[in-house]
Design a protein around this motif. Sequence first.
Motif, PDB file in Angstrom:
ATOM      1  N   THR A 140      27.061  55.359  19.295  1.00 49.59           N
ATOM      2  CA  THR A 140      25.723  55.484  19.081  1.00 49.59           C
ATOM      3  C   THR A 140      24.955  55.576  20.680  1.00 49.59           C
ATOM      4  N   LEU A 141      23.972  55.993  20.680  1.00 43.92           N
ATOM      5  CA  LEU A 141      23.206  56.110  21.877  1.00 43.92           C
ATOM      6  C   LEU A 141      22.631  54.691  22.294  1.00 43.92           C
ATOM      7  N   SER A 142      22.388  54.035  21.421  1.00 40.52           N
ATOM      8  CA  SER A 142      21.744  52.586  21.981  1.00 40.52           C
ATOM      9  C   SER A 142      22.944  51.767  22.428  1.00 40.52           C
ATOM     10  N   ALA A 143      24.172  51.910  21.789  1.00 42.53           N
ATOM     11  CA  ALA A 143      25.438  51.038  22.203  1.00 42.53           C
ATOM     12  C   ALA A 143      25.883  51.670  23.403  1.00 42.53           C
ATOM     13  N   TYR A 144      25.839  52.897  23.716  1.00 41.46           N
ATOM     14  CA  TYR A 144      26.153  53.346  25.096  1.00 41.46           C
ATOM     15  C   TYR A 144      25.257  52.673  26.159  1.00 41.46           C
ATOM     16  N   LYS A 145      24.010  52.728  25.941  1.00 42.62           N
ATOM     17  CA  LYS A 145      22.956  52.378  26.851  1.00 42.62           C
ATOM     18  C   LYS A 145      23.281  50.823  27.124  1.00 42.62           C
ATOM     19  N   GLN A 146      23.398  50.356  25.949  1.00 43.70           N
ATOM     20  CA  GLN A 146      23.671  48.574  26.159  1.00 43.70           C
ATOM     21  C   GLN A 146      24.897  48.334  26.855  1.00 43.70           C
ATOM     22  N   LEU A 147      25.986  48.934  26.553  1.00 41.72           N
ATOM     23  CA  LEU A 147      27.326  48.684  27.171  1.00 41.72           C
ATOM     24  C   LEU A 147      27.248  48.903  28.628  1.00 41.72           C
ATOM     25  N   ASN A 148      26.737  50.082  29.162  1.00 45.02           N
ATOM     26  CA  ASN A 148      26.473  50.509  30.286  1.00 45.02           C
ATOM     27  C   ASN A 148      25.680  49.209  30.974  1.00 45.02           C
ATOM     28  N   HIS A 149      24.718  49.100  30.636  1.00 45.56           N
ATOM     29  CA  HIS A 149      23.770  48.112  31.350  1.00 45.56           C
ATOM     30  C   HIS A 149      24.496  46.804  31.511  1.00 45.56           C
ATOM     31  N   ILE A 150      25.459  46.358  30.620  1.00 47.28           N
ATOM     32  CA  ILE A 150      26.271  45.111  30.790  1.00 47.28           C
ATOM     33  C   ILE A 150      27.509  45.417  32.008  1.00 47.28           C
ATOM     34  N   LEU A 151      27.837  46.574  31.940  1.00 47.71           N
ATOM     35  CA  LEU A 151      29.023  46.926  32.826  1.00 47.71           C
ATOM     36  C   LEU A 151      28.415  46.807  34.429  1.00 47.71           C
ATOM     37  N   ALA A 152      26.964  47.078  34.301  1.00 48.30           N
ATOM     38  CA  ALA A 152      26.345  46.982  35.722  1.00 48.30           C
ATOM     39  C   ALA A 152      25.785  45.635  35.939  1.00 48.30           C
ATOM     40  N   ASN A 153      26.140  44.764  35.255  1.00 52.70           N
ATOM     41  CA  ASN A 153      25.565  43.496  35.416  1.00 52.70           C
ATOM     42  C   ASN A 153      26.501  42.560  35.260  1.00 52.70           C
ATOM     43  N   LEU A 191      29.757  50.603  41.635  1.00 55.92           N
ATOM     44  CA  LEU A 191      30.044  50.614  40.208  1.00 55.92           C
ATOM     45  C   LEU A 191      28.494  50.658  39.685  1.00 55.92           C
ATOM     46  N   LYS A 192      27.418  50.032  40.235  1.00 58.33           N
ATOM     47  CA  LYS A 192      26.071  49.973  39.956  1.00 58.33           C
ATOM     48  C   LYS A 192      25.478  51.444  40.013  1.00 58.33           C
ATOM     49  N   ALA A 193      26.069  52.134  41.091  1.00 56.57           N
ATOM     50  CA  ALA A 193      25.297  53.559  41.241  1.00 56.57           C
ATOM     51  C   ALA A 193      25.895  54.515  40.175  1.00 56.57           C
ATOM     52  N   ASN A 194      26.784  54.472  39.758  1.00 51.82           N
ATOM     53  CA  ASN A 194      27.468  55.153  38.668  1.00 51.82           C
ATOM     54  C   ASN A 194      26.816  54.779  37.415  1.00 51.82           C
ATOM     55  N   CYS A 195      26.788  53.597  37.111  1.00 51.19           N
ATOM     56  CA  CYS A 195      25.989  53.298  36.063  1.00 51.19           C
ATOM     57  C   CYS A 195      24.577  53.739  35.872  1.00 51.19           C
ATOM     58  N   LEU A 196      23.953  53.768  36.823  1.00 53.78           N
ATOM     59  CA  LEU A 196      22.610  54.185  37.245  1.00 53.78           C
ATOM     60  C   LEU A 196      22.793  55.788  36.916  1.00 53.78           C
ATOM     61  N   VAL A 197      23.669  56.643  37.261  1.00 57.60           N
ATOM     62  CA  VAL A 197      23.624  57.863  36.997  1.00 57.60           C
ATOM     63  C   VAL A 197      23.971  58.002  35.629  1.00 57.60           C
ATOM     64  N   GLN A 198      24.630  57.079  34.833  1.00 55.00           N
ATOM     65  CA  GLN A 198      24.928  57.184  33.431  1.00 55.00           C
ATOM     66  C   GLN A 198      23.702  56.999  32.640  1.00 55.00           C
TER      67      GLN A 198
END
Length: 325
Positions: free
Chosen positions: A227-240, A159-166
């Motif tokens: 929004t870009l900021s929302a996508y970046k933030q939610l992706n980070h939460i998913l990875a953590n 999951l972390k790997a895919n979130c990193l690609v995202q």
Amino acid sequence: MLQQLDILNFKTEKGKCIDKIPLTYECFGKPLYTAPIVLVNHALTGNSSVCGEKGWWNGLIGKGKCIDTNAYTILSFNIPGNGYDGVKENLIEDYKLFNARDIATIFFEALQLLKINNLYAVIGGSVGGGIAWELAALQPELIKHLIPVATDWKSTDWLKANCLVQEQILLNSNHPVHDARLHAMLMYRSPESFKQKFNRTYSNEKDMFNIESWLLHHGEKLNERFTLSAYKQLNHILANIDITNGSGDFLKVASVITSDIHIISVNSDVFFTTAEDKVTYEQLKKVKQNVTHGIINSIHGHDAFLIEFEQLGELLKDVFKEIEV
């Protein structure tokens, strides 16, 4: 109707102090305090509109549905910064500000402000399910039924790997939200799902294969509403997501959770895999009797939790039949 609470003087897991966090939410079904409460946590690009006219989980939640709005109060918070309130000032540019435990803590503080001391159930899919796990670990006696769907109590290496690609797409693409969505859809579905839906069919009008047209459409639609900021933030939460952060011992954390735990997996999910959930289930059985593992059989991959409502309802029917309408 979208409502708002303000979470004041919040300190993140990393020690950052925030004076005020606007937290929006919606309620459906029975009025608050008149019926058992079901907290529904949304997924990465989701929001608090879990049922009703634009509800993304209408197949599961509503009048006469598995989670019956004639019998329950449905409560859903928006993850701060997801942009659903349309207020630009409430977006969060520091996308690494929160992890999943921070969000669970914010949700619990909101429950306290609402004077809610117990929850009949907490259900969430994907990152929403990870936050549900975090809330149960944070407050082990709060929830009667914990229902993590197509998710896990931790972010795996995969999951972390895919979130990193995202994250790299979101940071470096000229069309970040659009392009990240294209990649994400490959993880949310499966090869078999694509084959059934498209079977290499071609659009002469668009001069491209229908799978290509479909992916580009999903990229365009998300770009219009997210929004870009929302996508970046939610992706980070998913990875953590990690309920063992600080303890390192899953069974130690999980053993004190009093909730009946109903793990729901999708057999074709390549994002949060059934294999990981099976390991979790077998571990939990060592310390808990009140744990079950249901599996949705579908070719549609991770997104099956948003598609296979009949199976999901069947797996959860006993949980939500305890309350008479």
